[in-house]
Design an enzyme around this catalytic site. Structure first.
Site, PDB file in Angstrom:
ATOM      1  N   HIS A 119     -22.609 -15.702 -35.078  1.00  0.00           N
ATOM      2  CA  HIS A 119     -22.783 -14.366 -35.653  1.00  0.00           C
ATOM      3  C   HIS A 119     -23.943 -13.657 -34.959  1.00  0.00           C
ATOM      4  O   HIS A 119     -24.567 -12.771 -35.522  1.00  0.00           O
ATOM      5  CB  HIS A 119     -23.098 -14.433 -37.144  1.00  0.00           C
ATOM      6  N   GLY A 136      -1.999   0.599   5.581  1.00  0.00           N
ATOM      7  CA  GLY A 136      -2.385   0.394   6.965  1.00  0.00           C
ATOM      8  C   GLY A 136      -2.379  -1.039   7.447  1.00  0.00           C
ATOM      9  O   GLY A 136      -2.917  -1.332   8.516  1.00  0.00           O
ATOM     10  N   ASP A 137      -1.735  -1.940   6.697  1.00  0.00           N
ATOM     11  CA  ASP A 137      -1.801  -3.341   7.099  1.00  0.00           C
ATOM     12  C   ASP A 137      -0.488  -3.851   7.672  1.00  0.00           C
ATOM     13  O   ASP A 137      -0.304  -5.060   7.839  1.00  0.00           O
ATOM     14  CB  ASP A 137      -2.240  -4.222   5.921  1.00  0.00           C
ATOM     15  N   ALA A 172       6.333   2.632   9.111  1.00  0.00           N
ATOM     16  CA  ALA A 172       6.020   1.608  10.083  1.00  0.00           C
ATOM     17  C   ALA A 172       7.081   0.516  10.091  1.00  0.00           C
ATOM     18  O   ALA A 172       7.339  -0.104  11.122  1.00  0.00           O
ATOM     19  CB  ALA A 172       4.646   1.016   9.784  1.00  0.00           C
ATOM     20  N   THR A 201       5.482  -7.635   0.613  1.00  0.00           N
ATOM     21  CA  THR A 201       6.918  -7.677   0.390  1.00  0.00           C
ATOM     22  C   THR A 201       7.692  -7.618   1.697  1.00  0.00           C
ATOM     23  O   THR A 201       8.722  -8.261   1.846  1.00  0.00           O
ATOM     24  CB  THR A 201       7.330  -6.520  -0.520  1.00  0.00           C
ATOM     25  N   GLY A 234       0.878  -3.639  10.688  1.00  0.00           N
ATOM     26  CA  GLY A 234       0.744  -4.312  11.983  1.00  0.00           C
ATOM     27  C   GLY A 234       0.187  -5.713  11.822  1.00  0.00           C
ATOM     28  O   GLY A 234       0.704  -6.682  12.375  1.00  0.00           O
TER      29      GLY A 234
END
Lengths: 574, 574
Positions: free
Chosen positions: A214, A393-394, A551, A437, A396
């Site tokens: 408490h 942006g990932d 992309a 994915t 590549g």
């Protein structure tokens, strides 16, 4: 923060009403609390209690093998003597009543008065006070009761269920308390219903060592610790308080206070269990979870009850209450898999024996993947740039990771396997390492292409490869749920497959058809990369699964073109 | 906030390691997750899964009668296809595998790929997707899976445990999903391990209606509602989505998302249950608690599964897993008390027949209590002022409430009862209504005095009354745990009793001895009220139980003096 209530002043009564509705098949409400329905034989009544806000303490542990009744006070407030008297009287089955509760002044007084009243009516009534919190005092009489409530209640509940008399149940309860030690830590305070601010707080980035349930003062605030160090702190401090004459066997509770989640407790358990074992403890049926909480307080506590043979059996005994249910039988009926079953489950699928055509295809697959790795590495930066327009942006980087994993995996395969097998291996490696994915889709598509081609055919005419390409595209369509025009890699891939099928159907050889179709794909990819992102709501699957649409089409076209070059040079070499 | 972790990136693996240590007697870890030990007969493997952060979903519900295995991804992230494949293969007992999971893109893809891989190895593998969240889409195919995961898993787990074949288990799983609807609300976001800020947030004072369990968009934010209105919102919206052809019987889950506590859920259930019944629903074994959580997110959801006869039996079936345990037998063995037992428990204790002396004493008790009420009311403000120096200033108010309740209670008692009985009744009323520890002590002391005197003696000489006063003081000492000098009412009371005993022992009559002793008490109270609070650590019980030390001694002296006046005037009248 406590969010669900009507009139905050009625919180304790209102929640009890819901509890009683839910468990009407096994408990009944009486003035002041809850009483279990009766078993076959009368038993000593173990009546537990205290304030509300600690669920499953106290009413959640009423039932066969545990408490006979629970007195339910207001939040963090002792029930009145009248409540305790009423529940004690209703719980009595003619074999006497044991009141048990944590050592707080209000509870001691009110249960004490109730006990006097019951005794005045001729009902044998005893009191077992729980004093497990080693942080609260150096002397047992002055220690508070916290999560060790549960071990004491469990032992007495099991003893009463066995049919023991009141002297024995009382003796075992006191023995359980004498054998139980707890140390708790708090990360954050709790908020009373209707209040905006917590009842107390722990300084940011700190934990309150030994803080009461408490908000009562603890030993000190210490900077927040990694799980490994927190485990060491709890284990070492509790072990320092090992009762004299204690044996090796311990019942253990790692208790969550409210906001601290089960996954966090499991993570902590990973360090606590080995540290206890290293100290020579034998862990007996440990409990990790919420047994004594404190509204939405963040924190946890470690409780050890050192077990002699009597306590050991009572700790292990079955119990069945709303919040705590234990039955040895279902677990005892389970068995680990046999060696044969294990072998089945872990059988590594081995490469089928490849025919001559399959082995020839393996060379083409190795060359094609090498070419793909090369072109993807060259274009990594450009693919990232396109992806960054609408995505993160990932793309590549992901493609590089995927194709690198694939070529590494097939380099490990022997020279006698076929191209179909290599494609399956490449696909699995790609999916596992590329992440995201699009990596999963590339991997699955390669795997299905490899499975489609197999390694046992006598030959692989252009029409078979074209059908394989269709399978490759179909896998992506099926798993990704996207449609042409959704701005995904399908916008390059599907026109490629259409053109490849048409050319091959018209009699073109594979290299010629592939190269022409790859040209179409390249044109489409350029259009796709240049288009502005589609306005409007995409289908959820397309949106989520193909988050890098521009992309994706570009990299697909690059791959198809590179493979075309390999096929062409292969034919020239043949 | 998530507080316990080592390297946040390893949270999912680390917590799984702790879970596997804890439940090593019933599950084993395999690459990618958890598999149950085996039962007597091979069964269809029901393999559930998804990201971590949802405990007990998913590994907490692996065991007899529920899932055969669980695939454990990273926090809020789909497991990889390789993980799902590995767990599916290990869980397979030769009767095929059913993968089941909520409808999210990543899970659909990865479990889909794993299913293909298992099928390629000759293992019959099916997929049952859960789509219960009515807030996420109007069409079943696009709805997310949230707490309805549990109803679907439970049905398939029970069907598989019964030994049904894979076609049947798959059919029943799909039927369960078609019959299940959920609506959730969020009160606050959740925080990933190692992060300071929540993943998303709900505007202050609002709830997010239909928010997903990873913060996916809901329908809208609405101002926070009282529990009654929140219940109506959930019930009405779920019922609006009743499947075509649904019957009356429903399995129900009121699920907590993490920070929302069981007591809050019970409070909400108090409104949900009757509203569902009013709508014609028959509630079948409802579950209220945490079944699918979202780290430390605040919120809850209501799930209904409309039951035909097949689903009804499977929903009721036993299950035994780490987090969810259900067994009909212990509850079936209980019974409500018989009419005789109930009469015992509810027997009202009636006043004993009082003798002449006892009835005479009743007059003195009534007069004394009236005088006490009068003097306490006169001094309410002054008592509050003294109390406010070191306490919360409510001592005067508490004394007024206590004595008023006491005089009201004895006014209800008939003229034929004795003074001992009246004191017991007065004490009980005082304790129940005065509140605070001093009220409880006053009440208990009056009650023990009344019990000590009784109503059957032939006479009540001064020595008997003095012994009763000693009993009165002893009760307060015993229950309150304070000692003389702790600055409590004992500092006035104990000198009073000492002096009363001495005077009576020396042959003084009661009124004379009492008045002299009350004079001593008044002097001591004045000293006590003037002293500065004691420095140093008081014993916990004394500190807590007697939080208003100065005023307590003063009110004690006032009461004793008032009683002395009554005794004196009584002797004059006699």
């Amino acid at each position: 923060m406590t969010r669900i209530f009507d009139d905050p002043a009625d919180f304790a009564d209102d929640q009890l009403a819901g509890f009683l509705d839910l468990y009407a098949d096994r408990v009944r409400g009486v003035h002041g609390g809850v009483v279990s329905h009766r078993g076959e034989r009368p038993q000593v009544a173990v009546v537990i209690g205290g304030g509300s806000g600690h669920y499953p303490a106290f009413c959640g542990t009423v039932g066969p093998g545990l408490a006979t009744g629970a007195v339910v006070g207001n939040i963090f407030t002792s029930p009145s003597a009248a409540q305790a008297y009423s529940v004690g009287k209703a719980a009595n089955q003619g074999r006497g009543v044991i009141f048990s509760f944590g050592n707080y002044a209000g509870d001691t007084i009110n249960f004490g008065i109730a006990a006097e009243r019951l005794r005045a009516e001729g009902i044998d009534t005893r009191i077992v006070v729980v004093t497990d919190d080693v942080a609260s005092s150096d002397t047992e009489e002055e220690r508070r009761g916290i999560a060790g409530d549960f071990t004491v209640f469990k032992v007495m509940g099991a003893a009463a269920a066995e049919g023991l008399g009141i002297d024995e149940v009382e003796r075992l309860g006191n023995a359980a308390n004498a054998a139980t030690r707890t140390l708790g830590v708090a990360f954050s305070g709790c908020t009373m219903p209707g209040e905006e601010e917590p009842l107390f707080s722990v300084p940011e980035g700190h934990l309150g060592l030994g803080l009461g349930i408490h908000g009562e003062p603890g030993i000190r605030d210490v900077p927040m610790l990694p799980a490994r160090d927190l485990a060491a702190l709890l284990v070492d401090d509790v072990l320092k308080n090992t009762p004299a004459g204690a044996g090796r066997n311990v019942g253990v509770i790692l208790n969550g206070l409210g906001t601290t989640k089960y996954e966090e407790l499991f993570l902590l358990w990973r360090h606590i269990a080995p540290r206890l074992r290293d100290a020579g403890c034998e862990l007996v049926e440990p409990e990790v979870g919420e047994l004594v909480t404190s509204l939405d307080m963040g924190g946890c506590s470690l409780t050890l009850m050192w077990l002699d043979d009597e306590l050991d059996a009572l700790w292990r005994a079955d119990a069945y209450t709303p919040a705590y249910r234990k039955a040895g039988a279902p677990v005892a009926a389970l068995r680990e898999p046999t060696a044969d079953e294990l072998a089945d489950a872990e059988a590594v699928v081995t490469a089928p024996v490849a025919g001559e055509a399959g082995r020839r295809m393996a060379g083409t697959v190795r060359a094609a993947l090498a070419a793909v790795e090369s072109v993807i590495r060259e274009n990594e930066h450009e693919l990232g740039r396109i992806d960054a327009v609408a995505g993160d942006g990932d793309h590549g980087r992901g493609m590089v990771k995927g194709v690198t994993a694939a070529t590494a995996r097939i380099a490990e395969c022997g020279d006698d396997v076929g191209g179909g097998w290599l494609l399956q291996q490449a696909g699995q490696a790609w999916a596992e390492r590329a992440g995201g994915t699009s990596g999963v889709l590339w991997g699955a598509a390669l795997e299905s292409l490899g499975r489609h081609l197999g390694d046992t055919a006598d030959s692989y005419p252009a029409s078979t490869v074209a059908a394989g390409a269709r399978e490759f595209a179909a896998t992506i369509q099926l798993l990704g749920g996207a449609e042409p025009g959704d701005k995904t890699l399908l916008d390059a891939l599907l026109p490629f497959v259409d053109e490849l099928e048409r050319r091959v159907g018209d009699g073109a050889d594979l290299a010629e058809g592939w190269t022409a179709a790859a040209g179409i794909a390249t044109g489409r990819a350029r259009e796709t990369a240049e288009l502005r992102p589609r306005i409007g709501r995409a289908r959820p699957l397309a949106e989520k699964s193909l988050g890098t649409p521009d992309a994706g089409a570009t990299s697909m076209a690059l791959v198809l073109t590179a493979v075309g070059t390999v096929l062409t040079s292969g034919e020239e070499n043949a």
